[in-house]
Design an enzyme around this catalytic site. Structure first.
Site, PDB file in Angstrom:
ATOM      1  N   GLY A   1      35.421  38.619  48.221  1.00  0.00           N
ATOM      2  CA  GLY A   1      34.669  37.545  47.574  1.00  0.00           C
ATOM      3  C   GLY A   1      34.495  37.803  46.087  1.00  0.00           C
ATOM      4  O   GLY A   1      35.370  38.392  45.430  1.00  0.00           O
ATOM      5  N   SER A   2      33.360  37.411  45.559  1.00  0.00           N
ATOM      6  CA  SER A   2      33.149  37.454  44.099  1.00  0.00           C
ATOM      7  C   SER A   2      33.161  38.863  43.539  1.00  0.00           C
ATOM      8  O   SER A   2      33.327  39.044  42.327  1.00  0.00           O
ATOM      9  CB  SER A   2      31.815  36.796  43.755  1.00  0.00           C
ATOM     10  OG  SER A   2      31.798  35.495  44.284  1.00  0.00           O
ATOM     11  N   THR A   3      32.966  39.886  44.389  1.00  0.00           N
ATOM     12  CA  THR A   3      33.005  41.241  43.830  1.00  0.00           C
ATOM     13  C   THR A   3      34.388  41.546  43.269  1.00  0.00           C
ATOM     14  O   THR A   3      34.530  42.401  42.400  1.00  0.00           O
ATOM     15  CB  THR A   3      32.656  42.310  44.887  1.00  0.00           C
ATOM     16  OG1 THR A   3      33.526  42.164  46.013  1.00  0.00           O
ATOM     17  CG2 THR A   3      31.210  42.170  45.350  1.00  0.00           C
ATOM     18  N   PHE A   4      35.398  40.810  43.754  1.00  0.00           N
ATOM     19  CA  PHE A   4      36.749  41.054  43.251  1.00  0.00           C
ATOM     20  C   PHE A   4      36.897  40.582  41.815  1.00  0.00           C
ATOM     21  O   PHE A   4      37.840  40.948  41.122  1.00  0.00           O
ATOM     22  CB  PHE A   4      37.774  40.359  44.154  1.00  0.00           C
ATOM     23  CG  PHE A   4      39.187  40.771  43.880  1.00  0.00           C
ATOM     24  CD1 PHE A   4      39.672  41.982  44.345  1.00  0.00           C
ATOM     25  CD2 PHE A   4      40.028  39.967  43.127  1.00  0.00           C
ATOM     26  CE1 PHE A   4      40.966  42.374  44.078  1.00  0.00           C
ATOM     27  CE2 PHE A   4      41.329  40.358  42.853  1.00  0.00           C
ATOM     28  CZ  PHE A   4      41.799  41.567  43.339  1.00  0.00           C
ATOM     29  N   LYS A   5      35.934  39.764  41.349  1.00  0.00           N
ATOM     30  CA  LYS A   5      36.002  39.262  39.970  1.00  0.00           C
ATOM     31  C   LYS A   5      35.959  40.406  38.951  1.00  0.00           C
ATOM     32  O   LYS A   5      36.403  40.261  37.811  1.00  0.00           O
ATOM     33  CB  LYS A   5      34.869  38.276  39.714  1.00  0.00           C
ATOM     34  CG  LYS A   5      35.124  36.944  40.436  1.00  0.00           C
ATOM     35  CD  LYS A   5      33.918  36.034  40.420  1.00  0.00           C
ATOM     36  CE  LYS A   5      34.192  34.781  41.259  1.00  0.00           C
ATOM     37  NZ  LYS A   5      32.958  34.069  41.618  1.00  0.00           N
TER      38      LYS A   5
END
Lengths: 487, 479
Positions: free
Chosen positions: A217-221
């Site tokens: 999810g957004s942690t991959f940003k």
């Protein structure tokens, strides 16, 4: 009558000779094969004849051995706080064998390792019994307890904490867990307990921290932002990005949605990370393209198994994706999947000014006499981003914690950087999302002693409530506090 | 008649030394070695010398001393090796039986099977004492082995009765598939062990009388002297008897032993190779014939061909299978060249019959290849000294009896050791002297006693010029 008598004498001699030859065949030619035959009960008897060496955390052993009653296998393994430590140690059961550290360092723990050969020979001469050596881990008991207790209160999940400066693993928890002591023996009940655990649909035997890959999810940003900086797509975190809103993914008519009404149009990298703008990072992925994203992801350790020395599954960032797929992958959806260990490595690489250290959890192998047999030296694995870019990314992550989605991870008096994530999964996102949180904390001297990744698969929480900041950040916070010595 | 008898005088040299002091010196070793072994087991298992060490040493020393004095008094020219070797084997057997008594695994097994555990070593010590008493009795009462010749046909009847006893309802016991035991007043006796000696007496007496007829009256066919049809009678009777033992008592070992012994004695008596050929043919036919319809023998052969498969079947709880054979092989293999040391092996995993039929496996694991080779060579020495006695004997009855007993002894060792080591299918017999079992120990001491008696007569300086008993016998030529 004497001629036949002499012949009979020769015949009797031949009978004895046949026995002698057979005995030489058995006890000389075949001896090794028979001795080490896995079915030969002596192999197991020998293996469990003495207390097993211990696994050490913070100078104290977290394992033990206890004499069994009424079986051939004399000692069986015990664990202190088994459910808490089992993701680290694995199990060592007389019935079903050993896994993880218990299996990988079996030679040291049983005392059979070749490196102990000389000592063993000396012990044999002096009449001392064989003993097992110890395995000293890098773990931090307080951090492990914080991680395990936090996850247990949330149901299913996993957490990994790493010391970014060395790669030493400080905590590795997974829930639901199991008590390896409950099936360490060889009796019927040990087998029944194991079968029950094995068939449990919550998979308590799986070490989620290493063996489960989740959509990050957004942690991959964080990885996407690192790629943007490294490939010079953007160099200033506070300069506007070229991102329309709504942004339609290239080659499709589908606009990429943001969660809620957040200020993402042409948002700066800092603002985009603070509010977790899908459009900004999705477009970065599409603009960079599959190859550049893949290059950065692989520098962080994606698509490769890690050996800590316990093997972790490889996290996934696909190749051969078109622009829209790359865009989705860059916000941690589509095919992207990561183990909690992998995401902790991402956080630790950023926190360590761009240097990714090889994660490890066995610091030292000790002989029974406590002499060191092998000592781990920290090794650099790769440099996913430059020191300058790493510090830019740090300041962005610190904004997330100070003013953004990660305020739950604030620790008074310490600088904390982080990133939340709420990863959708299942067909049409029908299943409850995973709540993620990555973070690191800085000590007073500016170095970073701890980076954490937490994932909570919270099946019981209301769908709307699931957010990395709400569920996972408090756990990450308490783990960091434990390492910083605040508790 | 046969010219060979004239050679014997060169072997029994006149004025030969009695060798009693040699025997005494060897006996000292035969007592001291097991005492050290006993101490060794105690130190390995408990870390201290066993409490019974002194008693055991004195007991074994006393038995050996009595036997030696009796030999010195009643058979001064006897072979000096037989008594020390038998004493050593008996002493080592006692040590290993005591060692297996200390095994918790076997103690628990006994408790779960019979409700209580009782050690076997004290019984075996008692049996050894009885055995040596019988040995002493043989030497004191049997002044000349030729007296036995008088009892040829009584022996035959006696042997048949002994062999048939296990089949008598209420008396015979079926122990793990083999019906070779009888139970009297709480004692279980293996009559076959005694029958071995008695039947040797019968064969010797019978063949001594019949040998000329069997040897001379024959037709030549394809280079072989074929016996006449009517002379085939006795061998066929013995053959049928062996087959019947195999079928009704399911005892491959005893069957093989009797038939083998008969063929050996027949060959010695007649000097006709054709009898060996006949014997081998008949045993081959018998073995194949019985194996084709007797499931017990078939399963033994299967277990021999694939002991691992047998082990797995037994582990899975399939009835009628035993893990013993594979366990014994592992015990041997795990012993390696030098062994684990006394008291430090796991041969008790064999469980049933670990101290009787499978006792050799414990020696194999704890004393290694070296120990087994020493033991096999000692058995070989007993057989060869017995055959040397037969060579030296001056009378055909003594020759035949000594040859029969020694041959049977060698065959028994081969059948048992070969079975335990997986060389041939497993049979239910015991290692002479080493294995636990009263019948076996007592009967084998009697056997040694008879061999010593014959060897004394053979080596005794001839009161010149004595008429050779052979010369007299040659007058009894029958058509």
């Amino acid at each position: 009558m004497n001629k036949p008598l002499r012949r009979i004498a020769i015949f009797c001699g031949l009978l004895v000779l046949a026995l002698l030859i057979r005995d030489n065949w058995l006890q000389y030619a075949q001896a090794d094969k028979l001795q080490s035959d896995k079915q030969n009960p002596r192999v197991a008897i020998e293996r469990y004849a003495q207390p097993r060496g211990d696994i050490i955390v913070d100078g104290k052993s977290i394992t033990g051995s206890v004499a069994t009653d009424g079986t051939d296998l004399k000692y069986k393994r015990t664990w202190k706080d088994g459910p808490m430590w089992s993701p680290v140690t694995g199990y060592a059961s007389q019935l079903v064998g050993a896994t993880q550290i218990e299996s990988l360092e079996d030679g040291i723990l049983t005392g059979n390792d070749d490196r102990l050969f000389f000592r063993r020979t000396m012990d044999m001469i002096t009449g001392k019994k064989k003993e097992g050596g110890n395995v000293v881990t890098t773990l931090n008991a307080a951090a492990q307890k914080a991680a395990y207790d936090g996850l247990k209160s949330r149901g299913k999940g996993a957490a990994v904490a790493i010391d970014p400066r060395t790669g030493a693993i400080l905590a590795m928890a997974s829930t639901p867990s199991y008590d390896p002591s409950s099936f360490a023996g060889i009796l019927q009940k040990d087998g029944d307990t194991f079968t029950k655990l094995d068939k449990n649909k919550d998979k308590p035997l799986t070490n989620r921290a290493l063996r489960e890959t989740y959509p990050p999810g957004s942690t991959f940003k964080i990885v996407t932002a690192a790629a943007a900086l490294e490939h010079n797509l953007y160099t200033d975190p506070d300069a506007k990005t070229d991102t329309p809103l709504p942004w339609t993914m290239p080659g499709t008519t589908t606009p990429l949605k943001n969660e809620g009404n957040i200020p993402c149009e042409d948002a700066t990298l800092r603002v985009a990370l603070r509010y977790s703008c899908n459009t900004v990072f999705g477009k970065i992925g599409a603009d960079l393209g599959n190859d550049k994203m893949l290059e950065t992801a692989e520098k962080f350790g994606f698509n490769k198994q890690q050996f800590t020395p316990v093997r972790s599954n490889a996290s996934v960032f696909s190749d051969n994706m078109n622009k829209s797929q790359t865009a989705l992958s860059s916000i941690g959806q589509y095919n992207t999947a990561a183990t909690p260990l992998q995401m902790a490595m991402v956080a630790s690489a950023v926190a360590n000014d761009g240097k990714l250290m090889e994660p490890y959890m066995v610091n030292e192998l000790q002989a029974p006499s406590l002499d060191t047999i092998e000592q781990h030296t920290p090794k650099e694995m790769s440099r996913p981003l430059s020191e300058k870019n790493a510090q830019i990314l740090q300041s962005m992550m610190e904004t997330v914690v100070s003013d953004g989605t990660g305020t739950n991870a604030q620790i008074p008096g310490y600088t904390v950087g982080g990133k939340t994530g709420t990863a959708q999964h299942g067909l049409n996102n029908s299943e409850k999302p995973y709540a993620w949180f990555l973070s690191y904390a800085k000590a007073k001297d500016g170095s970073s002693p701890v980076a954490v990744a937490v994932v909570v698969e919270d099946g019981s929480a209301n769908r709307d409530d699931i957010s990395g900041g709400g569920l996972a950040a408090p756990i990450a916070k308490s783990v960091m506090e434990a390492v910083l010595g605040k508790k | 008649m046969s010219s060979s008898t004239t050679h014997t005088s060169t072997i029994g040299a006149i004025g030969a030394p009695s060798r009693r002091n040699t025997e005494l010196a060897l006996l000292a070793f035969a007592v001291v070695i097991p005492v050290f072994a006993y101490a060794n087991v105690g130190l390995a298992i408990d870390g201290s010398l066993p409490a019974g060490l002194l008693g055991y040493g004195l007991g074994l020393g006393l038995l050996a001393g009595v036997a030696h004095i009796v030999v010195r008094r009643f058979a001064p020219y006897a072979d000096p090796l037989l008594l020390p070797i038998a004493t050593l084997l008996n002493g080592m057997g006692l040590v290993i039986i005591w060692r297996l008594d200390q095994s918790e695994r076997l103690q628990q097994l006994a408790k779960s099977q019979y409700g209580s555990f009782s050690p076997d070593a004290p019984n075996q010590l008692m049996y050894s004492a009885i055995g040596i008493a019988l040995f002493v009795g043989v030497l004191m009462l049997l002044k000349d082995h030729r007296i036995l010749q008088r009892y040829t046909y009584i022996s035959m009847v006696g042997a048949l009765i002994l062999l048939l006893l296990p089949l008598v309802p209420g008396l015979g016991m079926n122990v793990f598939g083999a019906k070779i035991w009888i139970s009297i007043g709480g004692f279980s006796i293996q009559p076959g062990e005694f029958a071995k000696i008695v039947i040797a007496v019968f064969f010797a007496g019978y063949l001594m009388v019949k040998r000329d007829a069997l040897a001379l009256a024959s037709r030549r066919f394809m280079g072989l002297y074929l016996p006449r049809g009517r002379d085939l009678g006795p061998i066929i009777v013995v053959w049928v008897m062996s087959i019947l033992i195999l079928v009704f008592e399911t005892d491959l070992g005893t069957s093989l032993l009797f038939f083998g012994m008969f063929v050996v004695m027949l060959y010695v008596a007649t000097e006709r190779t054709s009898w060996i050929v006949f014997g081998l043919l008949m045993s081959a036919v018998g073995a194949v014939g019985v194996a084709s319809f007797e499931p017990h023998v078939q399963s033994r052969v299967q277990a021999w061909l694939d002991p691992m498969h047998e082990y797995m079947l037994s582990r899975q709880g399939v009835a009628g299978h035993s893990e013993q054979a594979m366990q014994a092989l592992w015990a041997f293999g795990s012993g390696g060249v030098l062994g684990t040391g006394l008291g430090q092996g796991h041969s008790d995993l064999i469980k049933f019959a670990a101290n009787s039929d499978f006792v050799l496996a414990t020696f194999g694991e704890e004393l290694g290849l070296a120990g087994i080779m020493a033991i096999l060579l000692m058995y070989g020495l007993i057989a060869e000294r017995g055959l040397r006695t037969a060579l030296a004997a001056r009378d055909p009855f003594g020759k035949l009896l000594a040859a029969g007993l020694s041959g049977a002894f060698a065959i028994q060792v081969f059948v048992v050791a070969g079975g335990v080591m997986g060389l041939i299918p497993l049979t239910g017999m015991t290692m002479p002297f080493l294995a636990y079992g009263g019948s076996s120990v007592i009967a084998n001491w009697a056997l040694i006693g008879i061999l010593i008696r014959i060897s004394d007569t053979a080596r005794r300086p001839a009161p010149a010029p004595a008429p050779s008993p052979d010369a007299e016998m040659t007058q009894v030529v029958r058509p």
